[in-house]
Write an enzyme that holds these catalytic residues in place. Structure first.
Site, PDB file in Angstrom:
ATOM      1  CE  LYS A  78      -3.860   2.053   2.637  1.00  0.00           C
ATOM      2  NZ  LYS A  78      -4.770   1.882   3.792  1.00  0.00           N
ATOM      3  CB  SER A 158      -8.027   4.082   2.986  1.00  0.00           C
ATOM      4  OG  SER A 158      -7.196   3.342   3.867  1.00  0.00           O
ATOM      5  CB  SER A 182      -8.749   1.317   5.889  1.00  0.00           C
ATOM      6  OG  SER A 182      -9.427   2.535   5.922  1.00  0.00           O
TER       7      SER A 182
END
Length: 495
Positions: A78, A158, A182
């Site tokens: 990420k 997210s 998330s």
């Protein structure tokens, strides 16, 4: 072996050990899949040279016979994790051009274990969002579609890029972070497994901060066994992070027996929300029945302060965000706005932040600054902290009464279309976190497991919440649920 990118971590690890496949072959298969999937916008910084270099080193290490479980396995990282020499932007314009000279602890531990980094994954800007629509890179897109409808769907947020990449077999697994859901919400939206460990289990050092008392890294994988393998590598004490727990990390994979006889699973009555879709209600009831059939005892429990969780979260998280994001000022790194003659340092800060931060980040920074301001600190921030303590105590009381895990839905709905929840009403978007934020407020481990499809053929997930530091036990309960649910659906390839 064809379609090597479709393997999970455990299958690929076993194939590598047997010599049926090399890490270079696995990596090349994933790199090709990534190049063919630009429509998903999941990978935003591709690192094929680093990937192949690490894959070759991993093959040598495997030949030498000293390779840990993650050695040679291609994964995505990420964009919130700092990676040395590779753009790490947290999907924000304000960090444009930032290439750290250091590696986050979690990504370093994965690299040390021989994992192969394929590149950086899309996400909501500074991890603020539930749909991956606030990214400077543009929206990440789910590989799933609603029936014959070709409307683009959200992979959740997210960690939307991570979810999309794992579900579409662009990588074998990915890192995510979870501040209010998330990891678990996007995992549920795309039919994969995602675990948020206990707060302090994984180091936060080198991960761009959103809300420091809530953020926690975790793996997003194709199944529960893979989650256990990757989580073990990501965990561990780190002297560089004062919130990191000095606790031994067990062999999570060895704890996956699937035997949950005699375990007590709580069903919280407060999670039965008004207007909850019948499909979610049914999935939840079916999940309880599956665990009961596996030998667990299902008990009704009460978490009375649940209704205050979202308001408390949306005071605490923006407050911490406004404090953390104050460091982005255009002085030392990242973007600096063009200044006019006569502009001073205050104008530089204002222009840089106005240009660099997107609308959602600006909104949360302003909310956070407001609740921390002199006249409102006690009315909002201190009150929210007190509510947080009550929420934590609710869970402590339930666990003290002998409950081993708590079963809830992971999300209030299946994935929705990109643009369907407009900026006009951000509260609608915030309600997506209704089942997940309590876990962050209480610092507990939580896992999302895919358990079924809705009538439009989209994945739905169930969440299990565990006792603090007992991720092994939680993973085993999730393993039993996964075996009972038998979820094997994959998205049809359209990209």
């Amino acid at each position: 072996m064809s379609d090597l990118n479709k393997l999970g971590l455990a299958e690929a690890r076993d194939a590598l050990r047997k010599g049926d496949v090399t890490s270079v072959e696995l990596t090349e298969s994933c790199l090709k899949a990534i190049d063919d999937a630009d429509a998903l916008n999941a990978f935003v910084h591709k690192t094929p040279e680093i990937a192949l270099e690490r894959a070759k080193a991993a093959d040598e290490r495997i030949k030498g016979g000293d390779a840990p479980s993650m050695c040679g396995l291609p994964i995505g990282i990420k964009d919130l994790f700092c990676t040395k020499g590779v753009p790490s932007q947290a999907a924000s314009k304000i960090l444009e051009g930032f290439k750290p000279e250091y590696e986050s602890t979690v990504s370093q531990q994965l690299a040390d274990a021989g994992a192969v980094m394929l590149g950086k994954l899309n996400m909501d800007e500074f991890a603020m969002g539930s749909s991956n629509e606030t990214s400077v890179y543009g929206n990440a897109v789910s590989p799933w579609r609603r029936g014959n409808d070709d409307a683009q769907l959200t992979p959740g947020g997210s960690s939307g890029g991570s979810a999309s990449a794992v579900a579409a077999d662009l990588c074998l697994a990915a890192t995510g972070t979870d501040t209010g859901g998330s990891i678990r919400q996007p995992a549920a939206f795309v039919g994969i497994t995602g675990i948020k460990p206990t707060y302090g289990r994984c180091s936060r050092w080198g991960i761009v901060a959103f809300a420091s008392s809530l953020d926690q890294a975790g793996p997003m994988t194709k199944n529960v066994r893979d989650a256990a393998i990757m989580l073990e590598t990501m965990c561990g004490h780190d002297a560089k992070d004062s919130t990191s727990a000095e606790l031994a990390v067990p062999n999570f994979e060895a704890m996956l027996t699937g035997d949950i006889k005699g375990k007590k699973i709580g069903i919280p009555k407060e999670y039965r929300m008004d207007g909850m879709p019948a499909e979610i209600e049914k999935l939840w009831a079916d999940g309880a029945e599956m665990l009961k059939a596996a030998g667990a005892e299902i008990v009704d429990i009460s978490l009375p302060h649940t209704k205050y969780a979202l308001p408390a979260y949306y005071v605490i998280a923006p407050a911490e965000a406004s404090s953390n994001l104050a460091r982005y000022d255009g002085v030392r790194y990242g973007r600096r706005a063009q200044l006019s003659q006569g502009d001073g340092i205050t104008e530089m800060y204002e222009k840089t932040r106005a240009e660099g931060f997107g609308h959602e980040v600006q909104r949360r920074v302003m909310v956070g600054t407001y609740v921390l301001s002199a006249g409102f600190y006690d009315a909002y921030y201190n009150r929210a902290r007190k509510v947080r303590t009550l929420i934590k105590k609710d869970f402590e009381d339930v666990f003290a009464a002998g409950v081993d895990a708590i079963l809830t839905p992971a999300t209030p709905s299946a994935s929705f279309g990109l643009g369907e929840m407009t900026e006009a009403d951000p509260v609608q978007m915030y309600l997506n976190d209704v089942f997940t934020v309590t876990v962050n407020l209480a610092g507990l481990p939580g896992i999302s497991v895919p358990a079924g499809l809705d009538k439009q053929g989209l994945p739905l997930g169930l969440q299990l919440i565990g006792r603090p530091w007992e991720e092994g036990d939680l993973l085993n309960t999730a393993f039993a649920l996964e075996n009972a649910a038998g979820f094997v659906a994959k998205p049809s390839k359209w990209w």
